[in-house]
Design a protein around this motif. Sequence first.
Motif, PDB file in Angstrom:
ATOM      1  N   HIS A  45       0.801  -1.230   0.000  1.00 37.46           N
ATOM      2  CA  HIS A  45       0.000   0.000   0.000  1.00 37.46           C
ATOM      3  C   HIS A  45       0.832   1.278   0.000  1.00 37.46           C
ATOM      4  CE1 HIS A  45      -4.028  -1.595   0.173  1.00 37.46           C
ATOM      5  NE2 HIS A  45      -3.739  -2.377   1.178  1.00 37.46           N
ATOM      6  N   PHE A  46       2.141   1.179   0.298  1.00 39.55           N
ATOM      7  CA  PHE A  46       2.943   2.398   0.389  1.00 39.55           C
ATOM      8  C   PHE A  46       4.205   2.344  -0.482  1.00 39.55           C
ATOM      9  CE2 PHE A  46       0.316   2.552   4.166  1.00 39.55           C
ATOM     10  CZ  PHE A  46      -0.064   3.897   4.206  1.00 39.55           C
ATOM     11  N   MET A  47       5.013   1.305  -0.334  1.00 39.10           N
ATOM     12  CA  MET A  47       6.258   1.269  -1.102  1.00 39.10           C
ATOM     13  C   MET A  47       6.001   1.193  -2.601  1.00 39.10           C
ATOM     14  SD  MET A  47       9.449  -1.454  -1.034  1.00 39.10           S
ATOM     15  CE  MET A  47       8.559  -2.691  -2.013  1.00 39.10           C
ATOM     16  N   LEU A  48       5.157   0.266  -3.030  1.00 34.58           N
ATOM     17  CA  LEU A  48       4.895   0.123  -4.463  1.00 34.58           C
ATOM     18  C   LEU A  48       4.250   1.374  -5.062  1.00 34.58           C
ATOM     19  CD1 LEU A  48       3.794  -3.616  -4.805  1.00 34.58           C
ATOM     20  CD2 LEU A  48       5.953  -2.571  -5.476  1.00 34.58           C
ATOM     21  N   PRO A  49       3.214   1.967  -4.428  1.00 30.08           N
ATOM     22  CA  PRO A  49       2.686   3.217  -4.980  1.00 30.08           C
ATOM     23  C   PRO A  49       3.732   4.329  -5.050  1.00 30.08           C
ATOM     24  CG  PRO A  49       1.090   2.269  -3.473  1.00 30.08           C
ATOM     25  CD  PRO A  49       2.356   1.468  -3.332  1.00 30.08           C
ATOM     26  N   MET A  50       4.610   4.405  -4.040  1.00 30.60           N
ATOM     27  CA  MET A  50       5.642   5.447  -4.064  1.00 30.60           C
ATOM     28  C   MET A  50       6.593   5.237  -5.228  1.00 30.60           C
ATOM     29  SD  MET A  50       6.470   8.198  -2.733  1.00 30.60           S
ATOM     30  CE  MET A  50       7.783   9.342  -2.380  1.00 30.60           C
ATOM     31  N   LEU A  51       6.991   4.005  -5.468  1.00 29.26           N
ATOM     32  CA  LEU A  51       7.891   3.727  -6.584  1.00 29.26           C
ATOM     33  C   LEU A  51       7.214   4.041  -7.914  1.00 29.26           C
ATOM     34  CD1 LEU A  51       9.561   0.400  -5.390  1.00 29.26           C
ATOM     35  CD2 LEU A  51      10.556   2.698  -5.426  1.00 29.26           C
ATOM     36  N   ARG A  52       5.939   3.703  -8.035  1.00 28.44           N
ATOM     37  CA  ARG A  52       5.229   4.026  -9.276  1.00 28.44           C
ATOM     38  C   ARG A  52       5.135   5.535  -9.465  1.00 28.44           C
ATOM     39  NH1 ARG A  52       0.957   0.300  -7.118  1.00 28.44           N
ATOM     40  NH2 ARG A  52       1.764  -1.791  -7.477  1.00 28.44           N
ATOM     41  N   ALA A  53       4.886   6.265  -8.362  1.00 27.08           N
ATOM     42  CA  ALA A  53       4.814   7.718  -8.458  1.00 27.08           C
ATOM     43  C   ALA A  53       6.153   8.294  -8.892  1.00 27.08           C
ATOM     44  CB  ALA A  53       4.373   8.307  -7.121  1.00 27.08           C
ATOM     45  N   MET A  54       7.245   7.766  -8.342  1.00 31.69           N
ATOM     46  CA  MET A  54       8.575   8.228  -8.736  1.00 31.69           C
ATOM     47  C   MET A  54       8.849   7.946 -10.207  1.00 31.69           C
ATOM     48  SD  MET A  54      10.986   7.223  -5.494  1.00 31.69           S
ATOM     49  CE  MET A  54      11.188   8.356  -4.110  1.00 31.69           C
ATOM     50  N   LEU A  55       8.305   6.856 -10.694  1.00 29.16           N
ATOM     51  CA  LEU A  55       8.484   6.474 -12.099  1.00 29.16           C
ATOM     52  C   LEU A  55       7.560   7.251 -13.027  1.00 29.16           C
ATOM     53  CD1 LEU A  55       8.900   2.644 -11.574  1.00 29.16           C
ATOM     54  CD2 LEU A  55      10.571   4.127 -12.706  1.00 29.16           C
ATOM     55  N   GLY A  56       6.616   8.017 -12.439  1.00 34.30           N
ATOM     56  CA  GLY A  56       5.745   8.845 -13.261  1.00 34.30           C
ATOM     57  C   GLY A  56       4.393   8.256 -13.568  1.00 34.30           C
ATOM     58  N   ALA A  57       3.958   7.253 -12.800  1.00 36.31           N
ATOM     59  CA  ALA A  57       2.663   6.627 -13.067  1.00 36.31           C
ATOM     60  C   ALA A  57       1.529   7.619 -12.843  1.00 36.31           C
ATOM     61  CB  ALA A  57       2.464   5.407 -12.159  1.00 36.31           C
ATOM     62  N   ALA A  58       0.569   7.625 -13.768  1.00 34.62           N
ATOM     63  CA  ALA A  58      -0.604   8.479 -13.609  1.00 34.62           C
ATOM     64  C   ALA A  58      -1.505   7.958 -12.490  1.00 34.62           C
ATOM     65  CB  ALA A  58      -1.376   8.561 -14.922  1.00 34.62           C
ATOM     66  N   GLN A  59      -1.517   6.646 -12.300  1.00 37.55           N
ATOM     67  CA  GLN A  59      -2.349   6.026 -11.269  1.00 37.55           C
ATOM     68  C   GLN A  59      -1.472   5.084 -10.441  1.00 37.55           C
ATOM     69  OE1 GLN A  59      -5.558   4.154 -13.428  1.00 37.55           O
ATOM     70  NE2 GLN A  59      -6.626   6.081 -13.748  1.00 37.55           N
ATOM     71  N   PRO A  60      -0.763   5.613  -9.434  1.00 37.59           N
ATOM     72  CA  PRO A  60       0.184   4.778  -8.690  1.00 37.59           C
ATOM     73  C   PRO A  60      -0.440   3.837  -7.668  1.00 37.59           C
ATOM     74  CG  PRO A  60       0.216   7.012  -7.842  1.00 37.59           C
ATOM     75  CD  PRO A  60      -0.688   7.029  -9.050  1.00 37.59           C
ATOM     76  N   LEU A  61      -1.666   4.111  -7.235  1.00 39.53           N
ATOM     77  CA  LEU A  61      -2.276   3.286  -6.189  1.00 39.53           C
ATOM     78  C   LEU A  61      -2.816   1.981  -6.761  1.00 39.53           C
ATOM     79  CD1 LEU A  61      -4.195   6.028  -4.186  1.00 39.53           C
ATOM     80  CD2 LEU A  61      -2.071   4.870  -3.534  1.00 39.53           C
ATOM     81  N   PRO A  62      -2.816   0.921  -5.964  1.00 42.65           N
ATOM     82  CA  PRO A  62      -3.328  -0.359  -6.458  1.00 42.65           C
ATOM     83  C   PRO A  62      -4.831  -0.296  -6.717  1.00 42.65           C
ATOM     84  CG  PRO A  62      -2.903  -0.498  -4.103  1.00 42.65           C
ATOM     85  CD  PRO A  62      -2.349   0.819  -4.559  1.00 42.65           C
ATOM     86  N   MET A  63      -5.271  -1.050  -7.714  1.00 43.27           N
ATOM     87  CA  MET A  63      -6.695  -1.097  -8.035  1.00 43.27           C
ATOM     88  C   MET A  63      -7.395  -2.114  -7.153  1.00 43.27           C
ATOM     89  SD  MET A  63      -6.437  -1.010 -12.196  1.00 43.27           S
ATOM     90  CE  MET A  63      -8.216  -1.050 -12.393  1.00 43.27           C
ATOM     91  N   HIS A  64      -8.651  -1.853  -6.850  1.00 44.87           N
ATOM     92  CA  HIS A  64      -9.437  -2.824  -6.084  1.00 44.87           C
ATOM     93  C   HIS A  64     -10.671  -3.217  -6.885  1.00 44.87           C
ATOM     94  CE1 HIS A  64     -12.305   0.357  -4.927  1.00 44.87           C
ATOM     95  NE2 HIS A  64     -11.238   1.107  -4.690  1.00 44.87           N
ATOM     96  N   PHE A  65     -11.220  -4.367  -6.543  1.00 42.88           N
ATOM     97  CA  PHE A  65     -12.342  -4.943  -7.268  1.00 42.88           C
ATOM     98  C   PHE A  65     -13.387  -5.425  -6.271  1.00 42.88           C
ATOM     99  CE2 PHE A  65      -8.426  -5.480  -9.584  1.00 42.88           C
ATOM    100  CZ  PHE A  65      -8.742  -5.085 -10.874  1.00 42.88           C
TER     101      PHE A  65
END
Length: 408
Positions: free
Chosen positions: A314-334
């Motif tokens: 919930h924190f490390m992976l979204p932060m890494l995606r944000a650093m990489l420039g992801a438009a949607q860094p948070l994980p998706m839920h279903f």
Amino acid sequence: MDRVTAPPLPLEEAQARLLALASPLTIEHVDVEGALGRYLAEPLHARRTQPAASLSAMDGYAVAGLNLTGPWRVVGESAAGHPYIGTIAIGEAVRISTGAVLPADASAVILQEDLARHGDEISLTGEAPVPATKHIRPRGMDFIEGAEILPRGKPVGPAQTALAIAAGHKYLPVSRKPRVVIIDSGDELAADPEHCAPHQIPASNGAMLLALAGSTAVDARRIGPVPDTIKAITSTFEASSDADLIVTSGGASVGDHDLIRPALERWGASIDFWRVAIKPGKPILVATRDTNGRRQIVLGLPGNPVSSYVTAYHFMLPMLRAMLGAAQPLPMHFTASLGEPLRANGKRREFLRGWWNGETVIANPLQDSGALSSIAASNVLIDRAAFAEDARVNDKVQIYLLQNGGIA
């Protein structure tokens, strides 16, 4: 009330505060295939039109005119990569294969199984296409030169790789890879799992977090186990001075041997927030250190392995995606239906390990935060709100997929 004694933050607020700390990384241009798993730093525009000419979508015969009853005289052939040169007149046809360029003045492609051929003459025996252009891929059907084909922040996967190449790109603009250091700390940790005394446990968190970080495009390395002394932990921070993100496991709580916070202060970092109102994973810590015109971010995760995994998700992976420039860094839920009932929840939002078979989801009976077997046997996290009431079979719940690290 200071940041250390403040009440635990709700998950979404903590995620927003963490992601707001992400600094833009420099943009680099890498070859398309080397950009796989990264995110576009700029919108991508087509450098060519696709298809560049009208093509046949089927094997058959290209004919001219609006009268599709025939007969027609075959005057040539158009194959993929070898177009028919010239035009065709009313009453003429060109044998054409899938993907071949449509001859000039052709108005329709009739399937070969709907025609009979005798020498150079063909006649209609089946159905003519309706509309006449049914089996034609018009020029620019996919995209036209200058059109935006991928937005900024889009992840580059296999389909995006093919699209970028088809649009005439050899290189793609992406943010540079974040430099990540993962630190295991604790006197109880044994570096060698084959030589682990009864009072020790194998140092597995670092390897787990390194593997999770490796699901994104980062330059990551692992340090540890680091002894439980302020001097050793501070020295490890000093050895990580080139990192954009430092992730620690263990020592972020309030026990006598939880030394991450005092070591961070000695190193010159300041605490942004500490503790999040989730279970497992409450004692999570976020700190920053500004030096030489750049910002380093420290993410202190709990030492219990499942807590470490859930907070990294919930924190490390979204932060890494944000650093990489992801438009949607948070994980998706279903949304999924329960296959078994769930008991009422306590005062903290809880993420239960579970198994989803594509239709229904059930919680793993073992939910202790030290039970690695339960996270290894699960493919989802079941999101249970604070004070959620008993849930029955077929009730709807929110789930997060684990098998792909929750990548959007």
